[in-house]
Scaffold this motif. Structure first.
Motif, PDB file in Angstrom:
ATOM      1  N   PRO A  58       3.163  53.416   2.407  1.00 23.98           N
ATOM      2  CA  PRO A  58       4.341  54.294   2.382  1.00 23.98           C
ATOM      3  C   PRO A  58       4.913  54.448   3.799  1.00 23.98           C
ATOM      4  CG  PRO A  58       2.402  55.390   1.452  1.00 23.98           C
ATOM      5  CD  PRO A  58       1.947  54.104   2.053  1.00 23.98           C
ATOM      6  N   THR A  59       6.135  54.819   3.891  1.00 21.96           N
ATOM      7  CA  THR A  59       6.772  55.038   5.190  1.00 21.96           C
ATOM      8  C   THR A  59       6.267  56.346   5.779  1.00 21.96           C
ATOM      9  OG1 THR A  59       8.729  53.913   4.385  1.00 21.96           O
ATOM     10  CG2 THR A  59       8.995  55.274   6.351  1.00 21.96           C
ATOM     11  N   PRO A  60       5.830  56.308   7.046  1.00 23.43           N
ATOM     12  CA  PRO A  60       5.394  57.565   7.669  1.00 23.43           C
ATOM     13  C   PRO A  60       6.580  58.537   7.772  1.00 23.43           C
ATOM     14  CG  PRO A  60       4.793  55.678   9.032  1.00 23.43           C
ATOM     15  CD  PRO A  60       5.673  55.171   7.939  1.00 23.43           C
ATOM     16  N   THR A  61       6.289  59.800   7.624  1.00 22.35           N
ATOM     17  CA  THR A  61       7.308  60.836   7.772  1.00 22.35           C
ATOM     18  C   THR A  61       6.945  61.682   8.985  1.00 22.35           C
ATOM     19  OG1 THR A  61       6.103  62.410   6.405  1.00 22.35           O
ATOM     20  CG2 THR A  61       7.637  60.926   5.265  1.00 22.35           C
ATOM     21  N   THR A  62       7.749  62.688   9.255  1.00 22.96           N
ATOM     22  CA  THR A  62       7.469  63.549  10.403  1.00 22.96           C
ATOM     23  C   THR A  62       6.184  64.355  10.212  1.00 22.96           C
ATOM     24  OG1 THR A  62       8.894  65.251   9.450  1.00 22.96           O
ATOM     25  CG2 THR A  62       9.880  63.780  11.088  1.00 22.96           C
ATOM     26  N   VAL A  63       5.702  64.468   8.981  1.00 25.85           N
ATOM     27  CA  VAL A  63       4.450  65.184   8.725  1.00 25.85           C
ATOM     28  C   VAL A  63       3.255  64.368   9.209  1.00 25.85           C
ATOM     29  CG1 VAL A  63       2.973  66.097   6.886  1.00 25.85           C
ATOM     30  CG2 VAL A  63       5.424  66.404   6.750  1.00 25.85           C
ATOM     31  N   VAL A  64       3.379  63.062   9.221  1.00 26.52           N
ATOM     32  CA  VAL A  64       2.269  62.184   9.578  1.00 26.52           C
ATOM     33  C   VAL A  64       2.078  62.193  11.091  1.00 26.52           C
ATOM     34  CG1 VAL A  64       1.412  59.816   9.514  1.00 26.52           C
ATOM     35  CG2 VAL A  64       2.706  60.719   7.578  1.00 26.52           C
ATOM     36  N   ALA A  65       0.868  62.517  11.525  1.00 30.66           N
ATOM     37  CA  ALA A  65       0.549  62.487  12.953  1.00 30.66           C
ATOM     38  C   ALA A  65       0.665  61.046  13.453  1.00 30.66           C
ATOM     39  CB  ALA A  65      -0.854  63.023  13.184  1.00 30.66           C
ATOM     40  N   PRO A  66       1.216  60.854  14.650  1.00 27.38           N
ATOM     41  CA  PRO A  66       1.448  59.491  15.155  1.00 27.38           C
ATOM     42  C   PRO A  66       0.211  58.599  15.186  1.00 27.38           C
ATOM     43  CG  PRO A  66       2.494  61.105  16.581  1.00 27.38           C
ATOM     44  CD  PRO A  66       1.678  61.876  15.574  1.00 27.38           C
ATOM     45  N   GLN A  67      -0.948  59.180  15.416  1.00 23.38           N
ATOM     46  CA  GLN A  67      -2.155  58.345  15.480  1.00 23.38           C
ATOM     47  C   GLN A  67      -2.501  57.718  14.143  1.00 23.38           C
ATOM     48  OE1 GLN A  67      -2.277  61.694  16.116  1.00 23.38           O
ATOM     49  NE2 GLN A  67      -4.058  62.610  15.133  1.00 23.38           N
ATOM     50  N   TRP A  68      -1.976  58.263  13.028  1.00 20.44           N
ATOM     51  CA  TRP A  68      -2.278  57.679  11.726  1.00 20.44           C
ATOM     52  C   TRP A  68      -1.708  56.279  11.590  1.00 20.44           C
ATOM     53  CZ3 TRP A  68      -5.793  58.280   8.230  1.00 20.44           C
ATOM     54  CH2 TRP A  68      -6.477  59.481   8.172  1.00 20.44           C
ATOM     55  N   ARG A  69      -0.606  56.012  12.254  1.00 20.70           N
ATOM     56  CA  ARG A  69      -0.046  54.650  12.213  1.00 20.70           C
ATOM     57  C   ARG A  69      -1.027  53.673  12.853  1.00 20.70           C
ATOM     58  NH1 ARG A  69       1.977  50.522   9.851  1.00 20.70           N
ATOM     59  NH2 ARG A  69       3.220  49.202  11.154  1.00 20.70           N
ATOM     60  N   VAL A  70      -1.640  54.070  13.962  1.00 20.70           N
ATOM     61  CA  VAL A  70      -2.624  53.222  14.638  1.00 20.70           C
ATOM     62  C   VAL A  70      -3.862  53.060  13.752  1.00 20.70           C
ATOM     63  CG1 VAL A  70      -4.090  52.973  16.689  1.00 20.70           C
ATOM     64  CG2 VAL A  70      -1.776  53.913  16.910  1.00 20.70           C
ATOM     65  N   ILE A  71      -4.335  54.148  13.192  1.00 20.02           N
ATOM     66  CA  ILE A  71      -5.501  54.116  12.317  1.00 20.02           C
ATOM     67  C   ILE A  71      -5.246  53.161  11.149  1.00 20.02           C
ATOM     68  CG2 ILE A  71      -6.866  55.506  10.694  1.00 20.02           C
ATOM     69  CD1 ILE A  71      -6.377  57.891  12.700  1.00 20.02           C
ATOM     70  N   GLU A  72      -4.061  53.277  10.555  1.00 20.81           N
ATOM     71  CA  GLU A  72      -3.723  52.421   9.417  1.00 20.81           C
ATOM     72  C   GLU A  72      -3.632  50.950   9.827  1.00 20.81           C
ATOM     73  OE1 GLU A  72      -0.570  50.978   6.252  1.00 20.81           O
ATOM     74  OE2 GLU A  72      -0.178  51.286   8.362  1.00 20.81           O
ATOM     75  N   LEU A  73      -3.039  50.663  10.975  1.00 21.57           N
ATOM     76  CA  LEU A  73      -2.926  49.273  11.438  1.00 21.57           C
ATOM     77  C   LEU A  73      -4.308  48.631  11.621  1.00 21.57           C
ATOM     78  CD1 LEU A  73      -0.006  49.658  13.993  1.00 21.57           C
ATOM     79  CD2 LEU A  73      -0.018  48.081  12.040  1.00 21.57           C
ATOM     80  N   ILE A  74      -5.243  49.394  12.130  1.00 20.48           N
ATOM     81  CA  ILE A  74      -6.596  48.861  12.338  1.00 20.48           C
ATOM     82  C   ILE A  74      -7.267  48.591  10.991  1.00 20.48           C
ATOM     83  CG2 ILE A  74      -8.881  49.317  13.333  1.00 20.48           C
ATOM     84  CD1 ILE A  74      -7.349  51.181  15.377  1.00 20.48           C
ATOM     85  N   THR A  75      -7.105  49.513  10.056  1.00 23.76           N
ATOM     86  CA  THR A  75      -7.678  49.322   8.724  1.00 23.76           C
ATOM     87  C   THR A  75      -7.037  48.121   8.041  1.00 23.76           C
ATOM     88  OG1 THR A  75      -8.200  51.666   8.557  1.00 23.76           O
ATOM     89  CG2 THR A  75      -8.082  50.423   6.487  1.00 23.76           C
ATOM     90  N   VAL A  76      -5.726  47.985   8.163  1.00 21.60           N
ATOM     91  CA  VAL A  76      -5.027  46.835   7.579  1.00 21.60           C
ATOM     92  C   VAL A  76      -5.546  45.540   8.205  1.00 21.60           C
ATOM     93  CG1 VAL A  76      -2.785  45.644   7.502  1.00 21.60           C
ATOM     94  CG2 VAL A  76      -2.960  48.055   6.804  1.00 21.60           C
ATOM     95  N   ALA A  77      -5.724  45.540   9.518  1.00 25.45           N
ATOM     96  CA  ALA A  77      -6.246  44.348  10.198  1.00 25.45           C
ATOM     97  C   ALA A  77      -7.631  43.988   9.674  1.00 25.45           C
ATOM     98  CB  ALA A  77      -6.294  44.562  11.706  1.00 25.45           C
ATOM     99  N   ASN A  78      -8.464  44.984   9.436  1.00 28.98           N
ATOM    100  CA  ASN A  78      -9.795  44.722   8.884  1.00 28.98           C
ATOM    101  C   ASN A  78      -9.689  44.065   7.506  1.00 28.98           C
ATOM    102  OD1 ASN A  78     -12.707  44.915   8.841  1.00 28.98           O
ATOM    103  ND2 ASN A  78     -12.426  46.538   7.341  1.00 28.98           N
ATOM    104  N   VAL A  79      -8.804  44.590   6.657  1.00 29.73           N
ATOM    105  CA  VAL A  79      -8.607  43.998   5.330  1.00 29.73           C
ATOM    106  C   VAL A  79      -8.079  42.569   5.472  1.00 29.73           C
ATOM    107  CG1 VAL A  79      -7.293  44.166   3.167  1.00 29.73           C
ATOM    108  CG2 VAL A  79      -8.267  46.231   4.199  1.00 29.73           C
TER     109      VAL A  79
END
Length: 184
Positions: free
Chosen positions: A102-123
């Motif tokens: 999903p598209t991050p919104t202003t509610v999403v803390a910026p570090q979650w984008r980094v966390i998600e990218l790392i998890t995606v890279a693992n997959v």
């Protein structure tokens, strides 16, 4: 100790039990929604696929009923779902979800984008997509350095390992720079 502290201390089973109690005694749906992402994370880490699936279904129901927070939102829950699917041995299901973030919104803390990218890279690495994993980690490295996230740089190092030496070296350099700056 709270559930998150127990999880970090390596006592995941105790964390799940504590989070189950917290969810069961939550005073309302908002309080329950605050606990569910951590419960899903811990259940996934333990490899408890049935509990993980049950908690993720419950988060799906509550997503439409309670206000979103920095942890309880579609973006963060997508990352938790990917990580949990991998941890419970369902890599193919995780691979199917990688591109459905999903598209991050202003509610999403910026570090979650980094966390998600790392998890995606693992997959992506599990799917033998080194090119995609390299791209995901390149972005994660830049963002982790910009946001000053040494823990995420450490995750990048573990994810890249020996399979992505360029990203491993870049993350190591960034982590060393941040550590030097913090020590000064």
């Amino acid at each position: 100790m709270h559930g998150n502290e127990l999880r970090k201390a390596g006592l995941r089973g105790a964390a799940v039990q504590s989070l189950c109690r917290s969810a069961a005694t939550a005073s309302d749906e908002r309080a329950r929604a605050d606990v569910l992402p951590l419960r899903a994370w811990a259940a996934g880490a333990l490899g408890g696929s049935s509990m993980f699936d049950r908690v993720m279904r419950e988060t799906g129901v509550l997503l439409d009923r309670v206000d979103h927070t920095s942890l309880f939102n579609p973006f963060s829950l997508h990352e938790i779902r990917l990580r949990g699917l991998v941890a419970t041995g369902r890599t193919k299901a995780a691979m199917r979800l990688v591109d459905q973030s999903p598209t991050p919104t202003t509610v999403v803390a910026p570090q979650w984008r980094v966390i998600e990218l790392i998890t995606v890279a693992n997959v992506q690495l599990l799917a033998d997509d080194r090119s995609g994993a390299s791209q995901s980690l390149d972005i994660a490295i830049r963002e982790a350095e910009t946001q000053r996230l040494p823990h995420q740089l450490q995750r990048i190092l573990r994810t890249a390992g020996t399979r992505l030496p360029v990203q491993h070296a870049a993350a190591s350099q960034c982590l060393n720079r941040i550590r030097s700056e913090m020590a000064a």
